[in-house]
Design a protein around this motif. Structure first.
Motif, mmCIF file in Angstrom:
data_model
loop_
_atom_site.group_PDB
_atom_site.id
_atom_site.type_symbol
_atom_site.label_atom_id
_atom_site.label_comp_id
_atom_site.label_asym_id
_atom_site.label_seq_id
_atom_site.Cartn_x
_atom_site.Cartn_y
_atom_site.Cartn_z
ATOM 1 N N THR A 433 5.037 -10.998 4.139
ATOM 2 C CA THR A 433 5.356 -12.229 3.423
ATOM 3 C C THR A 433 4.539 -12.329 2.143
ATOM 4 N N MET A 434 3.252 -11.961 2.219
ATOM 5 C CA MET A 434 2.393 -12.021 1.036
ATOM 6 C C MET A 434 2.833 -11.001 -0.016
ATOM 7 N N MET A 435 3.251 -9.819 0.420
ATOM 8 C CA MET A 435 3.722 -8.825 -0.550
ATOM 9 C C MET A 435 4.948 -9.344 -1.298
ATOM 10 N N SER A 436 5.893 -9.937 -0.586
ATOM 11 C CA SER A 436 7.095 -10.452 -1.247
ATOM 12 C C SER A 436 6.772 -11.625 -2.169
ATOM 13 N N ALA A 437 5.889 -12.515 -1.713
ATOM 14 C CA ALA A 437 5.589 -13.718 -2.490
ATOM 15 C C ALA A 437 4.656 -13.454 -3.660
ATOM 16 N N HIS A 438 3.664 -12.568 -3.476
ATOM 17 C CA HIS A 438 2.606 -12.395 -4.472
ATOM 18 C C HIS A 438 2.680 -11.083 -5.247
ATOM 19 N N VAL A 439 3.347 -10.072 -4.689
ATOM 20 C CA VAL A 439 3.398 -8.752 -5.348
ATOM 21 C C VAL A 439 4.855 -8.325 -5.464
ATOM 22 N N GLY A 440 5.714 -9.306 -5.740
ATOM 23 C CA GLY A 440 7.143 -9.069 -5.737
ATOM 24 C C GLY A 440 7.746 -8.896 -7.115
ATOM 25 N N ASN A 444 1.761 -12.836 -10.952
ATOM 26 C CA ASN A 444 0.808 -13.466 -11.866
ATOM 27 C C ASN A 444 -0.597 -13.227 -11.363
ATOM 28 N N CYS A 445 -1.571 -13.504 -12.200
ATOM 29 C CA CYS A 445 -2.966 -13.165 -11.929
ATOM 30 C C CYS A 445 -3.490 -13.789 -10.645
ATOM 31 N N ASP A 446 -3.303 -15.095 -10.497
ATOM 32 C CA ASP A 446 -3.891 -15.779 -9.349
ATOM 33 C C ASP A 446 -3.285 -15.311 -8.028
ATOM 34 N N SER A 447 -1.968 -15.153 -8.004
ATOM 35 C CA SER A 447 -1.316 -14.696 -6.775
ATOM 36 C C SER A 447 -1.732 -13.274 -6.430
ATOM 37 N N LEU A 448 -1.836 -12.423 -7.434
ATOM 38 C CA LEU A 448 -2.261 -11.046 -7.190
ATOM 39 C C LEU A 448 -3.702 -10.998 -6.696
ATOM 40 N N ALA A 449 -4.564 -11.829 -7.266
ATOM 41 C CA ALA A 449 -5.959 -11.855 -6.819
ATOM 42 C C ALA A 449 -6.049 -12.275 -5.356
ATOM 43 N N GLU A 450 -5.267 -13.270 -4.974
ATOM 44 C CA GLU A 450 -5.260 -13.701 -3.573
ATOM 45 C C GLU A 450 -4.778 -12.569 -2.668
ATOM 46 N N ALA A 451 -3.746 -11.842 -3.110
ATOM 47 C CA ALA A 451 -3.225 -10.732 -2.310
ATOM 48 C C ALA A 451 -4.271 -9.632 -2.162
ATOM 49 N N VAL A 452 -4.936 -9.282 -3.247
ATOM 50 C CA VAL A 452 -5.959 -8.229 -3.198
ATOM 51 C C VAL A 452 -7.045 -8.591 -2.193
ATOM 52 N N ARG A 453 -7.551 -9.802 -2.268
ATOM 53 C CA ARG A 453 -8.603 -10.225 -1.337
ATOM 54 C C ARG A 453 -8.106 -10.179 0.109
ATOM 55 N N SER A 454 -6.892 -10.639 0.324
ATOM 56 C CA SER A 454 -6.350 -10.697 1.683
ATOM 57 C C SER A 454 -6.143 -9.310 2.265
ATOM 58 N N PHE A 455 -5.600 -8.399 1.465
ATOM 59 C CA PHE A 455 -5.328 -7.057 1.979
ATOM 60 C C PHE A 455 -6.620 -6.292 2.239
ATOM 61 N N VAL A 477 -1.375 -1.190 -4.117
ATOM 62 C CA VAL A 477 -0.322 -1.743 -4.970
ATOM 63 C C VAL A 477 -0.805 -3.011 -5.656
ATOM 64 N N ALA A 478 -1.388 -3.918 -4.889
ATOM 65 C CA ALA A 478 -1.801 -5.212 -5.442
ATOM 66 C C ALA A 478 -2.934 -5.069 -6.453
ATOM 67 N N ASP A 495 2.311 -14.155 -16.488
ATOM 68 C CA ASP A 495 1.203 -14.549 -17.358
ATOM 69 C C ASP A 495 0.966 -13.535 -18.474
ATOM 70 N N HIS A 496 1.591 -12.386 -18.396
ATOM 71 C CA HIS A 496 1.530 -11.371 -19.454
ATOM 72 C C HIS A 496 2.929 -10.774 -19.603
ATOM 73 N N PRO A 497 3.896 -11.533 -20.147
ATOM 74 C CA PRO A 497 5.299 -11.111 -20.106
ATOM 75 C C PRO A 497 5.678 -9.989 -21.074
ATOM 76 N N ALA A 498 4.791 -9.624 -21.990
ATOM 77 C CA ALA A 498 5.122 -8.597 -22.979
ATOM 78 C C ALA A 498 4.452 -7.271 -22.630
ATOM 79 N N GLU A 499 5.046 -6.192 -23.125
ATOM 80 C CA GLU A 499 4.401 -4.883 -23.039
ATOM 81 C C GLU A 499 3.227 -4.838 -24.009
ATOM 82 N N VAL A 500 2.164 -4.143 -23.607
ATOM 83 C CA VAL A 500 1.014 -3.913 -24.476
ATOM 84 C C VAL A 500 1.015 -2.435 -24.843
#
Length: 535
Positions: A433-440, A444-455, A477-478, A495-500
């Motif tokens: 569920t977290m992968m689909s919601a946060h790494v789908g 965005n930064c905050d959701s990915l950070a939460e996923a990284v900590r959780s995994f 992945v996260a 939060d970073h929608p453009a290519e760098v």
């Protein structure tokens, strides 16, 4: 399958291939008559994403098409990080590999003149997709190769075991730790080998919505990463835009070839929403279509595949697999629209390999979806995955045939994982569920950070080797997705929608680096500058 223990350990001079999908089967056949032990978690012909592939194999075999044009299309959709030499090499080897498959009995579709029939799929500039009965390529290929494997005396087939750890010493492979699939209490088996080929498939089942079989849970990537292998591009996960949403796990797939034949995408108001998003509309690159479908769902308008006008009563004949899935769910696609949503479908990342399929660990090769060759970049071109699998399986076989493999070393006295535990269903569902919601599809930064900590926490605390392997791959992945502060191909950051432009390079990372990211985020819950994963 406890009666297989003695058989598993008897022939340590064999090349050991882990995985019963296209890459594993093809590599085993190409190695004949060299002795091979082929380990498959599921009965041969089952549990492989290859068998579910509906689109077919991309190959420039039609008059007027060229490998150079195929490679150009691959590069165009790859987000600026495709290894162009790899893409061209694969495209040039397509025709010989198609003829190999024909020799193994794969019944590719032909036209009235007996030539290979080719179809069109998204972002291809020509009709170059070789099919079997419209949408049955994967199943037909796996069935033919499975029969060929069973008839080949040099291939020793062991079904019903999973690889749960890779054994290494001084930077080289020494063997594998295996366990009976679905029986975490079974006694582990150590298998010595100095030549291991991982062909374990992808990571789709780490997500709550996926088109992949349950066996595609990232275990091969995890065991290689824990052994210290270099991992490439893990943040790039392709979401198929047209998974059929009828409450099944995994979700049935509505092949892209349907859109190639004129099917359209509409919302609940009947509007073709892709017309406003890309000049190619429904045939735009998959990442763009997936985000378009996701946006309609997020807005509450719904998303549907409409083949009523393009195919109508011809649907059942042209696409029998999709038709059967729809009918089973009470949908007649000849007269009704098909509800769809994006679902995890293919991993562009994986174990980093060179042009021969060699990983960073001596004696370890990887092929198919568990590997990352650089061919797909940030976004895979439709139907290139089966092609890459057969090309690299053949290259791995050639490389092993020309290599001097040392005699197997002694096995360790202690097991890597002494005891197993049943996977915690709650933990697995939380991870998916977290992968689909946060790494789908959109991140965005905050959701990915939460996923990284959780995994990271799940990896540390898991008592089940299955859950630990899933958490290891999810963390990779996260962490890479958190570190790539831009949008590129299938990786989209709101939060970073453009290519760098400065980040137009592949990610090369390790499990140790991903754990460092997790530790930094645990120490500082607020987002901070990205860690140097990209090199």
């Amino acid at each position: 399958m406890q009666d297989n223990f003695e058989d598993l350990t008897r022939a340590a001079d064999d090349v050991v291939i882990v995985g019963g999908g296209l890459a594993g089967l093809f590599c085993a056949l190409k190695l004949a008559p060299r002795p091979v032990t082929l380990i498959s978690a599921a009965p041969l012909g089952h549990g492989a994403s290859s068998a579910w592939a509906q689109g077919g194999i991309a190959a420039a075999v039609a008059e007027g098409d060229t490998p150079e044009a195929h490679a150009a299309d691959t590069i165009a959709v790859g987000g600026g990080i495709v290894d162009e030499a790899v893409a061209l090499g694969i495209a040039r080897e397509a025709a010989p590999r198609i003829h190999d498959l024909l020799a193994y009995g794969v019944p590719f579709d032909r036209d009235l003149k007996g030539r290979l029939a080719v179809g069109r799929e998204a972002a291809h500039s020509a009709r170059r997709i070789v099919h079997v009965r419209g949408d049955g390529a994967g199943a037909a290929i796996i069935a033919a190769l499975s029969d060929a494997v069973r008839r080949t005396p040099s291939i020793r087939l062991i079904e019903g075991f999973v690889a749960e750890a890779l054994l290494t010493a001084e930077g080289a492979v020494t063997g594998l730790q295996l366990r009976e699939a679905g029986n975490p209490a079974a006694r582990p088996v150590l298998l010595a080998s100095r030549a291991v080929v991982l062909a374990t498939g992808g990571i789709g089942h780490l997500y709550a919505a996926t088109t992949n079989p349950i066996e595609a849970n990232g275990c091969g990537l995890a065991i290689a990463a824990r052994a210290g292998a270099l991992i490439a591009d893990p943040e790039f996960v392709q979401f198929h835009p047209t998974a059929v949403m009828v409450g099944r796990d995994p979700a049935p797939l509505a092949t892209e070839a349907l859109r190639g034949e004129g099917a359209t995408l509409i919302n609940g108001d009947g509007d073709r929403f892709m017309m406003a998003l890309h000049p190619l509309a429904e045939l735009a690159p998959r990442d763009i279509v997936a985000r378009g479908v996701f946006a309609e769902l997020a807005a509450g308008r719904g998303a549907f595949l409409d083949a009523r006008e393009a195919l109508g009563v011809r649907f059942a004949e042209k696409f029998p697999t999709v038709h059967a899935s729809c009918i089973a769910a009470g949908i007649d696609p000849a007269t009704q629209v098909i509800p769809i949503a994006p679902a995890a479908h293919y991993h562009m990342g994986g174990i980093a390999v060179d042009h021969r399929g060699r990983s960073s660990i001596d004696g370890l090769w990887a092929g198919g979806e568990v590997s990352s060759t650089g061919a797909h970049g940030a976004n895979r071109l439709a139907s290139n995955s089966l092609l890459e699998a057969v090309v690299y399986a053949a290259r791995i076989a050639d490389d092993i045939a020309g290599s001097a493999i040392p005699s197997p070393a002694g096995l360790p006295d202690a097991l890597v994982t002494p005891r197993g535990a049943a996977p915690d269903a709650t933990a697995v569902m939380r991870l998916r569920t977290m992968m689909s919601a946060h790494v789908g599809v959109i991140r965005n930064c905050d959701s990915l950070a939460e996923a990284v900590r959780s995994f990271a926490e799940m990896e540390r605390e898991a008592t089940s080797i299955t859950v630990r392997n899933m958490a290891t791959t999810a963390l990779l992945v996260a962490a890479a997705a958190w570190s790539r502060q831009e949008s590129r191909g299938a990786h989209f950051r709101s939060d970073h929608p453009a290519e760098v432009p400065a980040l137009a390079q592949r990610t090369m990372t390790t499990l140790a680096a991903a754990r460092e990211v997790a530790e930094s985020l645990r120490a500082r819950p607020l987002p901070r500058a990205a860690q140097p994963l990209i090199a």
